[in-house]
Design an enzyme around this catalytic site. Structure first.
Site, mmCIF file in Angstrom:
data_model
loop_
_atom_site.group_PDB
_atom_site.id
_atom_site.type_symbol
_atom_site.label_atom_id
_atom_site.label_comp_id
_atom_site.label_asym_id
_atom_site.label_seq_id
_atom_site.Cartn_x
_atom_site.Cartn_y
_atom_site.Cartn_z
ATOM 1 N N ASP A 1 -31.450 17.633 42.194
ATOM 2 C CA ASP A 1 -31.415 18.412 43.432
ATOM 3 C C ASP A 1 -32.527 19.433 43.575
ATOM 4 O OD1 ASP A 1 -30.395 19.939 41.372
ATOM 5 O OD2 ASP A 1 -28.987 21.023 42.644
ATOM 6 N N GLU A 2 -33.540 19.417 42.718
ATOM 7 C CA GLU A 2 -34.636 20.361 42.888
ATOM 8 C C GLU A 2 -35.939 19.776 42.374
ATOM 9 O OE1 GLU A 2 -34.730 23.994 40.595
ATOM 10 O OE2 GLU A 2 -33.215 23.217 39.217
#
Length: 473
Positions: free
Chosen positions: A105-106
């Site tokens: 997610d990053e």
């Protein structure tokens, strides 16, 4: 240091919980907690609605249930998270070939290396173009997935990451080059990468509470407090200096966590407890990266600074917290901790991809094995009290060679949040199960809240299924 804020850091907001809310219309706007639901489970991600009640990641799940009893508590669906992650990463790669994923997610992105690089270099105000590109990216992600993302932009990876933290949730923050020290100065020393609880405590004991304190103290004093490598690095970051490049497609060889203790640990029970905590943290990182691993590694630094490592290779890759924690405890039991322990670490290597289907299959296999062992034990106990007949007094009755005693069926297990499909009712997800029943809500990401039905756990019309896309095909 760059003269343009051309490095961006994107971080999806409450990613696992947000995917669950997007996939399950009945949970939108309601508290959702994703993590391990067993007795020793911990929170992986909590939705912002749950965070209002004090629930946060790394919290024991039992505590989260006390704080927010009305939340939806779900196990992770890592195949679904990986699908969304791949879509988000593909949008980032449209901006630049230099995309450095940190987890599902990053990621960091170097805009100068992409198609907008020449425009950035020639723009009168490159910062405005970066802001426009970042806003378009956030809008594309929301349009394609229904999820929100926070973005930080700066001239370095350090400042871009700090900016994205300031932007949360669902925001965008740009740090103009030259303003790094002004932004960092008032912040806690803990904001800097590598300044964990032990280092932070050492700095606070020296009267250093803010990043500005670190910058003013100077490199010599920080080297005396933290050692040369760490002291020099912390001082550079306190000045806002970071020339690390964006490295695409990092393929980590292992995932690990460790803690240094202010007071040496001498009690073995306390050491085992810390090993369990580290194993849980390691599993969270492992799952955030969408990986599993075969080899569990324990690191121990003793009171005399000697460092030992122990490892055990499992039969197959896993991201199961109980398996990794049990293995780490076995390894810790092999280490002589007489005199005390200064540092403990738990890691997993020989990484591999692991899908949610694999997790379900593993759970079913484990349940089947447990059931088989229970049947065997019961049969052994029943046979122990039965007197064998005298062969001379009984006449053998021949049996056909192909006749076998039928085995009792093993009840299927269902997990809260699991994707399922019913022959007559279509796709849905498991709300809960117990006492031979499973409750399912029938809805899709693009429908309204669906109806709820309850079935026997072994209903032949109910089957596990793969995640549906978050947008209607």
């Amino acid at each position: 240091m760059r003269s343009l804020p051309s490095i961006i850091h994107l971080d999806m907001d409450a990613f696992f919980a947000s995917v669950e809310q997007a996939a399950k219309p009945s949970l939108r706007g309601k508290p959702v907690v994703v993590g391990g639901l067993g007795g020793r489970g911990v929170v992986s991600t909590a939705s912002y609605e749950a965070r209002k009640f004090g629930v946060h990641s790394a919290m024991p799940m039992a505590q989260a249930r006390r704080l927010c009893p009305n939340a939806a508590f779900l196990t992770g669906r890592f195949e679904a998270y990986r699908q969304v992650s791949e879509l988000v990463m593909s949008l980032l790669r449209e901006l630049s070939p230099l995309v450095e994923p940190l987890s599902l997610d990053e990621a960091f992105v170097d805009l100068e290396a992409g198609p907008y690089g020449p425009a950035l270099a020639g723009a009168a105000d490159g910062g405005q173009l970066v802001l426009a590109l970042a806003e378009d990216l956030r809008a594309d992600i929301e349009r394609r997935t229904g999820l929100t993302a926070s973005v930080g932009a700066a001239g370095s990876k350090l400042m871009a990451k700090i900016a994205s933290e300031q932007a949360k949730p669902d925001g965008l923050v740009l740090v103009p080059p030259g303003q790094e020290r002004a932004v960092l100065g008032p912040m806690s020393v803990r904001v800097l990468p590598g300044v964990g609880p032990a280092t932070g405590q050492a700095l606070r004991q020296a009267g250093l509470n803010t990043v500005a304190d670190l910058a003013e103290t100077g490199e010599t004093e920080l080297v005396r407090l933290l050692g040369r490598a760490h002291g020099v690095g912390v001082h550079q970051m306190a000045l806002g200096l970071d020339d690390r490049p964006v490295v695409p497609d990092r393929d980590a060889k292992s995932v690990s966590v460790e803690d240094t203790f202010e007071v040496d640990l001498a009690d073995r029970d306390r050491i085992m407890h810390e090993v369990e905590i580290l194993a849980a943290r390691c599993v969270r990182r492992l799952r955030a990266a969408g990986r599993s691993g075969r080899t569990v590694v324990l690191k121990v630094r003793r009171f005399d600074f000697s460092t030992l490592t122990r490892s055990e290779t499992l039969r197959g890759p896993t991201d199961d917290e109980a398996v990794i924690a049990d293995t780490a405890r076995r390894l810790a039991a092999q280490v002589d901790v007489t005199g005390g322990v200064r540092l403990l670490g738990v890691g997993v290597s020989q990484l591999a991809d692991y899908t949610q289907e694999d997790l379900f299959a593993q759970a079913v296999r484990e349940a089947a094995e447990a059931e088989a062992r229970a049947r065997a034990d019961a049969e052994a106990e029943a046979g122990a009290g039965t007197e064998e007949p005298d062969p001379a007094e009984t006449e053998p009755t021949p049996e056909p060679a192909d006749v076998r005693e039928p085995e009792a069926p093993v009840a299927r297990r269902w997990f809260p949040g699991q994707d399922v499909t019913h022959t007559g009712l279509g796709p849905g997800w498991v709300q809960g199960s117990g006492v031979g029943r499973v409750t399912v809500r029938f809805e899709t990401p693009w429908s309204g809240p669906g109806r709820v039905r309850t079935f026997l756990v072994d209903d032949p019309e109910l089957e596990p299924s793969r995640p549906l896309p978050l947008r209607e095909p």
